[in-house]
Design a protein around this motif. Structure first.
Motif, PDB file in Angstrom:
ATOM      1  N   GLU A 246       0.818  -1.211   0.000  1.00 43.95           N
ATOM      2  CA  GLU A 246       0.000   0.000   0.000  1.00 43.95           C
ATOM      3  C   GLU A 246       0.853   1.262   0.000  1.00 43.95           C
ATOM      4  O   GLU A 246       0.493   2.269  -0.624  1.00 43.95           O
ATOM      5  CB  GLU A 246      -0.955  -0.018   1.189  1.00 43.95           C
ATOM      6  N   LEU A 247       1.992   1.240   0.670  1.00 43.38           N
ATOM      7  CA  LEU A 247       2.909   2.378   0.612  1.00 43.38           C
ATOM      8  C   LEU A 247       3.426   2.569  -0.807  1.00 43.38           C
ATOM      9  O   LEU A 247       3.510   3.701  -1.307  1.00 43.38           O
ATOM     10  CB  LEU A 247       4.070   2.159   1.573  1.00 43.38           C
ATOM     11  N   ALA A 248       3.779   1.461  -1.462  1.00 41.71           N
ATOM     12  CA  ALA A 248       4.284   1.539  -2.835  1.00 41.71           C
ATOM     13  C   ALA A 248       3.205   2.061  -3.781  1.00 41.71           C
ATOM     14  O   ALA A 248       3.483   2.880  -4.672  1.00 41.71           O
ATOM     15  CB  ALA A 248       4.781   0.164  -3.291  1.00 41.71           C
ATOM     16  N   ARG A 249       1.981   1.623  -3.607  1.00 37.48           N
ATOM     17  CA  ARG A 249       0.873   2.091  -4.451  1.00 37.48           C
ATOM     18  C   ARG A 249       0.662   3.589  -4.283  1.00 37.48           C
ATOM     19  O   ARG A 249       0.468   4.320  -5.261  1.00 37.48           O
ATOM     20  CB  ARG A 249      -0.414   1.343  -4.096  1.00 37.48           C
ATOM     21  N   PHE A 250       0.675   4.034  -3.030  1.00 36.68           N
ATOM     22  CA  PHE A 250       0.457   5.453  -2.773  1.00 36.68           C
ATOM     23  C   PHE A 250       1.574   6.284  -3.406  1.00 36.68           C
ATOM     24  O   PHE A 250       1.316   7.304  -4.059  1.00 36.68           O
ATOM     25  CB  PHE A 250       0.402   5.707  -1.260  1.00 36.68           C
ATOM     26  N   THR A 254       1.263   8.872  -6.677  1.00 34.88           N
ATOM     27  CA  THR A 254       1.707  10.251  -6.483  1.00 34.88           C
ATOM     28  C   THR A 254       2.702  10.652  -7.562  1.00 34.88           C
ATOM     29  O   THR A 254       2.651  11.769  -8.095  1.00 34.88           O
ATOM     30  CB  THR A 254       2.343  10.412  -5.087  1.00 34.88           C
ATOM     31  N   ALA A 255       3.590   9.733  -7.923  1.00 33.77           N
ATOM     32  CA  ALA A 255       4.630  10.034  -8.917  1.00 33.77           C
ATOM     33  C   ALA A 255       4.067  10.292 -10.308  1.00 33.77           C
ATOM     34  O   ALA A 255       4.639  11.079 -11.079  1.00 33.77           O
ATOM     35  CB  ALA A 255       5.634   8.882  -8.970  1.00 33.77           C
ATOM     36  N   VAL A 256       2.938   9.650 -10.651  1.00 37.04           N
ATOM     37  CA  VAL A 256       2.401   9.815 -12.009  1.00 37.04           C
ATOM     38  C   VAL A 256       1.413  10.970 -12.115  1.00 37.04           C
ATOM     39  O   VAL A 256       1.020  11.333 -13.230  1.00 37.04           O
ATOM     40  CB  VAL A 256       1.727   8.517 -12.512  1.00 37.04           C
ATOM     41  N   ARG A 273      -4.512  15.292  -5.136  1.00 35.70           N
ATOM     42  CA  ARG A 273      -3.730  16.474  -5.469  1.00 35.70           C
ATOM     43  C   ARG A 273      -2.293  16.274  -5.023  1.00 35.70           C
ATOM     44  O   ARG A 273      -2.017  15.791  -3.922  1.00 35.70           O
ATOM     45  CB  ARG A 273      -4.348  17.721  -4.833  1.00 35.70           C
ATOM     46  N   LEU A 274      -1.379  16.666  -5.887  1.00 30.62           N
ATOM     47  CA  LEU A 274       0.031  16.372  -5.678  1.00 30.62           C
ATOM     48  C   LEU A 274       0.547  16.949  -4.373  1.00 30.62           C
ATOM     49  O   LEU A 274       1.255  16.265  -3.619  1.00 30.62           O
ATOM     50  CB  LEU A 274       0.849  16.897  -6.857  1.00 30.62           C
ATOM     51  N   GLY A 275       0.230  18.200  -4.085  1.00 31.47           N
ATOM     52  CA  GLY A 275       0.755  18.828  -2.881  1.00 31.47           C
ATOM     53  C   GLY A 275       0.333  18.092  -1.615  1.00 31.47           C
ATOM     54  O   GLY A 275       1.140  17.887  -0.701  1.00 31.47           O
ATOM     55  N   LEU A 276      -0.931  17.693  -1.566  1.00 31.77           N
ATOM     56  CA  LEU A 276      -1.426  16.978  -0.392  1.00 31.77           C
ATOM     57  C   LEU A 276      -0.702  15.644  -0.237  1.00 31.77           C
ATOM     58  O   LEU A 276      -0.272  15.279   0.866  1.00 31.77           O
ATOM     59  CB  LEU A 276      -2.934  16.774  -0.514  1.00 31.77           C
ATOM     60  N   ARG A 277      -0.546  14.921  -1.338  1.00 27.59           N
ATOM     61  CA  ARG A 277       0.067  13.600  -1.262  1.00 27.59           C
ATOM     62  C   ARG A 277       1.561  13.696  -0.922  1.00 27.59           C
ATOM     63  O   ARG A 277       2.093  12.855  -0.196  1.00 27.59           O
ATOM     64  CB  ARG A 277      -0.175  12.848  -2.566  1.00 27.59           C
ATOM     65  N   LEU A 278       2.223  14.730  -1.427  1.00 27.55           N
ATOM     66  CA  LEU A 278       3.628  14.911  -1.062  1.00 27.55           C
ATOM     67  C   LEU A 278       3.759  15.216   0.431  1.00 27.55           C
ATOM     68  O   LEU A 278       4.707  14.760   1.088  1.00 27.55           O
ATOM     69  CB  LEU A 278       4.252  16.026  -1.893  1.00 27.55           C
ATOM     70  N   ARG A 279       2.824  15.976   0.958  1.00 26.73           N
ATOM     71  CA  ARG A 279       2.856  16.253   2.397  1.00 26.73           C
ATOM     72  C   ARG A 279       2.634  14.974   3.189  1.00 26.73           C
ATOM     73  O   ARG A 279       3.282  14.745   4.219  1.00 26.73           O
ATOM     74  CB  ARG A 279       1.810  17.300   2.758  1.00 26.73           C
ATOM     75  N   VAL A 280       1.711  14.141   2.718  1.00 29.22           N
ATOM     76  CA  VAL A 280       1.481  12.862   3.390  1.00 29.22           C
ATOM     77  C   VAL A 280       2.759  12.028   3.398  1.00 29.22           C
ATOM     78  O   VAL A 280       3.148  11.456   4.424  1.00 29.22           O
ATOM     79  CB  VAL A 280       0.327  12.095   2.713  1.00 29.22           C
ATOM     80  N   LEU A 281       3.437  11.963   2.262  1.00 25.34           N
ATOM     81  CA  LEU A 281       4.669  11.175   2.182  1.00 25.34           C
ATOM     82  C   LEU A 281       5.745  11.741   3.111  1.00 25.34           C
ATOM     83  O   LEU A 281       6.486  10.976   3.748  1.00 25.34           O
ATOM     84  CB  LEU A 281       5.171  11.130   0.740  1.00 25.34           C
ATOM     85  N   ALA A 282       5.839  13.053   3.192  1.00 26.47           N
ATOM     86  CA  ALA A 282       6.827  13.662   4.087  1.00 26.47           C
ATOM     87  C   ALA A 282       6.509  13.331   5.545  1.00 26.47           C
ATOM     88  O   ALA A 282       7.418  13.011   6.335  1.00 26.47           O
ATOM     89  CB  ALA A 282       6.865  15.170   3.875  1.00 26.47           C
ATOM     90  N   GLU A 283       5.237  13.399   5.912  1.00 25.35           N
ATOM     91  CA  GLU A 283       4.854  13.091   7.288  1.00 25.35           C
ATOM     92  C   GLU A 283       5.059  11.613   7.591  1.00 25.35           C
ATOM     93  O   GLU A 283       5.462  11.243   8.711  1.00 25.35           O
ATOM     94  CB  GLU A 283       3.413  13.506   7.538  1.00 25.35           C
ATOM     95  N   LEU A 284       4.814  10.762   6.606  1.00 27.64           N
ATOM     96  CA  LEU A 284       5.055   9.331   6.790  1.00 27.64           C
ATOM     97  C   LEU A 284       6.539   9.061   7.024  1.00 27.64           C
ATOM     98  O   LEU A 284       6.910   8.264   7.895  1.00 27.64           O
ATOM     99  CB  LEU A 284       4.583   8.546   5.567  1.00 27.64           C
TER     100      LEU A 284
END
Length: 310
Positions: A246-250, A254-256, A273-284
């Motif tokens: 699931e981490l890889a899918r997320f 996000t990358a595409v 939305r890219l910005g939201l998902r990048l923030r999620v990845l940073a927090e993760l």
């Protein structure tokens, strides 16, 4: 019974933040329960007059006022340290339980020593079922059951209204305070199961729930907390292969996303939305070490996933 609650086995914990508009209805409904109880209200530094309402309400609840807003998860975690009764009820401040709500929950746990939590039936003001327990989806999401299941046992509970065995909750690590809001209930239910307990539905434990009175479902913050906390929950609870998948899918989706925008795709909903998902990845990335440290040995991990994920 609010402050004293003679003979009480349960403490009803209400977490509020700027809830003055609906808090009195919640307190009235808790005070009307036909079982002795204690009531503890956690005020997340509200500045809307909630403190004054709590000080003058006839139920005289015990109040824990926090210096800043720690969210629902943080509020419940703070309350757990104060609960002295064997049972701890979770209740949203925009929920109004029916008179027999607490009795139905206590009876459900009394009937099954292996049940460590009991779920309520949450309804809209119009009567539609919002939640009759929580199921686990094939991609590791918690989803509300919108009709009572055939079996009493359910995977998890909606944190808006539930009853838990206090000592069992403490034994599996308590409430994940860092989640702030959303998925603290599904994460807790999963850890109760990994610890050897079960979750049951109490069909007679009914609550009218406004839903989203303090947060806005569908907002950017809603999606950020949902996506982040789901993935943190998987790191803490799921089989390693499921969490990694699931981490890889997320991350891959996000990358595409920039490529889709370059091809003229319409503006996506908030959770794509890219910005939201990048923030999620940073927090993760920042929280993953702590999540992995909280991952306790659990021989039943694969079994729980195989039985409940659908």
């Amino acid at each position: 019974m609010g402050r004293s609650g003679g003979g009480a086995r349960s403490t009803v914990v209400v977490v509020t933040w700027r809830g003055r508009a609906h808090l009195a209805a919640c307190l009235d409904a808790v005070a009307a329960q036909d079982r002795p109880h204690r009531m503890l209200v956690v005020d997340n530094a509200s500045a809307d007059g909630s403190a004054e309402l709590l000080a003058t309400h006839p139920s005289r609840p015990e109040v824990l006022r926090l210096p800043r807003n720690l969210g629902y998860a943080g509020g419940m975690a703070a309350a757990l340290r104060r609960v002295g009764t064997p049972l701890m009820a979770w209740l949203n401040d925009d929920a109004a339980p029916e008179t027999g709500w607490l009795a139905a929950l206590e009876d459900a746990l009394d009937a099954d020593e292996g049940a460590w939590a009991a779920a309520s039936v949450l309804r809209t003001p119009e009567g539609a079922v919002q939640s009759a327990g929580v199921r686990l989806t094939a991609n590791g999401r918690g989803a509300d059951l919108t009709a009572p299941p055939a079996e009493r046992e359910v995977f998890g509970f909606c944190g808006g209204a539930a009853l838990l065995r206090r000592d069992r909750l403490r034994a599996v690590g308590g409430v994940p305070a860092g989640f702030f809001c959303y998925y603290e209930d599904t994460d807790t239910a999963w850890r109760l199961r990994l610890g050897g307990g079960r979750v049951v539905l109490a069909p007679g434990a009914e609550v009218v729930h406004l839903h989203g009175a303090s947060t806005r479902p569908g907002s950017a913050r809603f999606h950020r907390w949902n996506e982040r906390n789901r993935l943190l929950m998987l790191l803490r609870c799921a089989p390693a292969r499921v969490a990694a998948r699931e981490l890889a899918r997320f991350a891959a989706l996000t990358a595409v996303l920039p490529l889709r925008r370059l091809r003229g795709a319409p503006r996506p909903p908030a959770n794509f939305r890219l910005g939201l998902r990048l923030r999620v990845l940073a927090e993760l990335a920042a929280r993953a070490p702590a999540a992995l440290l909280a991952r306790r040995p659990a021989p039943s991990r694969a079994e729980v996933w195989a039985r409940w994920s659908r």
